[in-house]
Design a protein around this motif. Structure first.
Motif, short mmCIF file in Angstrom:
data_model
loop_
_atom_site.label_atom_id
_atom_site.label_comp_id
_atom_site.label_asym_id
_atom_site.label_seq_id
_atom_site.Cartn_x
_atom_site.Cartn_y
_atom_site.Cartn_z
N LEU A 93 0.83 -1.20 0.00
CA LEU A 93 0.00 0.00 0.00
C LEU A 93 0.87 1.25 0.00
CD1 LEU A 93 -2.87 1.16 0.11
CD2 LEU A 93 -2.65 1.21 2.60
N ARG B 30 -5.82 5.52 6.90
CA ARG B 30 -5.48 4.11 6.82
C ARG B 30 -5.76 3.38 8.13
NH1 ARG B 30 0.43 4.80 3.99
NH2 ARG B 30 0.24 6.90 4.82
N LEU C 166 -4.98 -1.24 -7.14
CA LEU C 166 -5.14 -0.22 -6.11
C LEU C 166 -5.03 1.18 -6.71
CD1 LEU C 166 -3.07 -1.81 -3.19
CD2 LEU C 166 -5.56 -1.70 -3.40
N VAL D 229 -8.95 3.69 3.73
CA VAL D 229 -8.53 2.33 3.39
C VAL D 229 -8.54 1.47 4.66
CG1 VAL D 229 -6.74 0.91 2.34
CG2 VAL D 229 -7.04 3.28 1.59
N ILE E 134 -9.63 -5.98 1.42
CA ILE E 134 -9.24 -4.58 1.26
C ILE E 134 -10.49 -3.76 0.94
CG2 ILE E 134 -7.82 -2.94 -0.04
CD1 ILE E 134 -5.99 -5.29 -0.75
#
Length: 289
Positions: free
Chosen positions: A137, A157, A175, A197, A208
């Protein structure tokens, strides 16, 4: 005479039977050959589509890289000019020289790392590798950071530290496409822009979830956004190729699932509405092939 006739008729029937079997076998062989040709054509189309998606991503990445390079290049230019001027004036001491060279080396290393990120993204994964989702990520966000900053998008996040086995570059591409989709959807929003996220492990899967507060996708078209070349403001660069390729990569390469829906959610005591993309991927792709 009748016995001979029966024998002749028997031979004729046997001949017809064998000839029919021969024709069926030939037809099957021709059909199998046509199927192989069509499979090869579809595989080639898929390969070309994936490459087109990556080339489309290149434009976004080049913009990011150009933006990211401005500051380190400026640092190098200022440090080199300072050394030159002080040397001409004979006022350059060892400590200042060391500091300036350190700044130049750090900036050069940053430029080198950016090139590596760009190059690695376009190298096709040959075999699955052991990767960490936080690192993956972070690589994605590094490639997108200047774009997100330019649009004044806040990235939140909530990520578990998970190791898994998969194709990292393909996942980064997916992504990126989702982030770009969210960025485009948020472009006209005047107030706070959010991308959140959440990544966690559920049983043998990596889950995810990426959501934004852009208001969601029109309910009349939300079921179509993964179709090839279907275009909305939520689509990748207006071509529709990004989300279509994301679905293809997730299902065919990463052996997972991708979906989208509209949701209402609360963040910092405020209620927002937006699109939620969810990826469900196996923790070990080699067990699912």
């Amino acid at each position: 005479m009748s016995k001979l006739l029966f024998i002749i008729i028997g031979f004729i029937l046997i001949f017809i039977l064998f000839y029919r079997q021969y024709l069926l076998k030939k037809m099957n062989e021709e059909l199998n050959e046509k199927i192989k040709i069509e499979i090869k054509k579809n595989e080639e189309k898929t390969r070309i589509s994936i490459q087109q998606s990556r080339m489309a991503s290149m434009g976004e990445m080049l913009e990011n890289i150009a933006h990211q390079w401005r500051q380190p290049l400026s640092t190098i230019s200022v440090a080199a000019s300072g050394i030159e001027i002080k040397k001409e004036l004979n006022i350059l001491n060892d400590e200042e020289l060391s500091d300036s060279l350190k700044h130049i080396k750090n900036a050069t290393q940053y430029l080198s790392n950016t090139i590596d990120d760009f190059r690695n993204f376009f190298v096709k994964d040959k075999i699955p590798s052991n990767i960490n989702i936080r690192n993956t990520l972070n690589k994605t966000i590094d490639l997108m950071s200047s774009t997100l900053a330019k649009e004044e998008i806040t990235l939140i996040r909530n990520i578990q530290n998970i190791n898994f086995t998969s194709y990292e570059n393909e996942l980064i591409q997916v992504l990126m496409n989702i982030f770009i989709n969210a960025k485009d959807a948020l472009a006209n929003r005047k107030s706070e822009k959010l991308i959140i996220v959440v990544i966690k492990q559920i049983e043998d899967n990596l889950v995810i979830k990426i959501k934004d507060n852009a208001g969601g996708v029109d309910s009349s078209i939300i079921d179509k956004i993964f179709e090839p070349y279907f275009t909305t403001k939520h689509q990748f660069n207006g071509t529709g190729i990004g989300l279509y390729m994301s679905k293809l990569i997730v299902e065919k390469h990463l052996i997972g699932e991708i979906s989208v829906k509209n949701i209402d959610f609360i963040f910092n005591s405020k209620t927002y509405r937006g699109a939620l993309f969810e990826l469900v991927l196996p923790l070990n792709i080699t067990n699912n092939k």
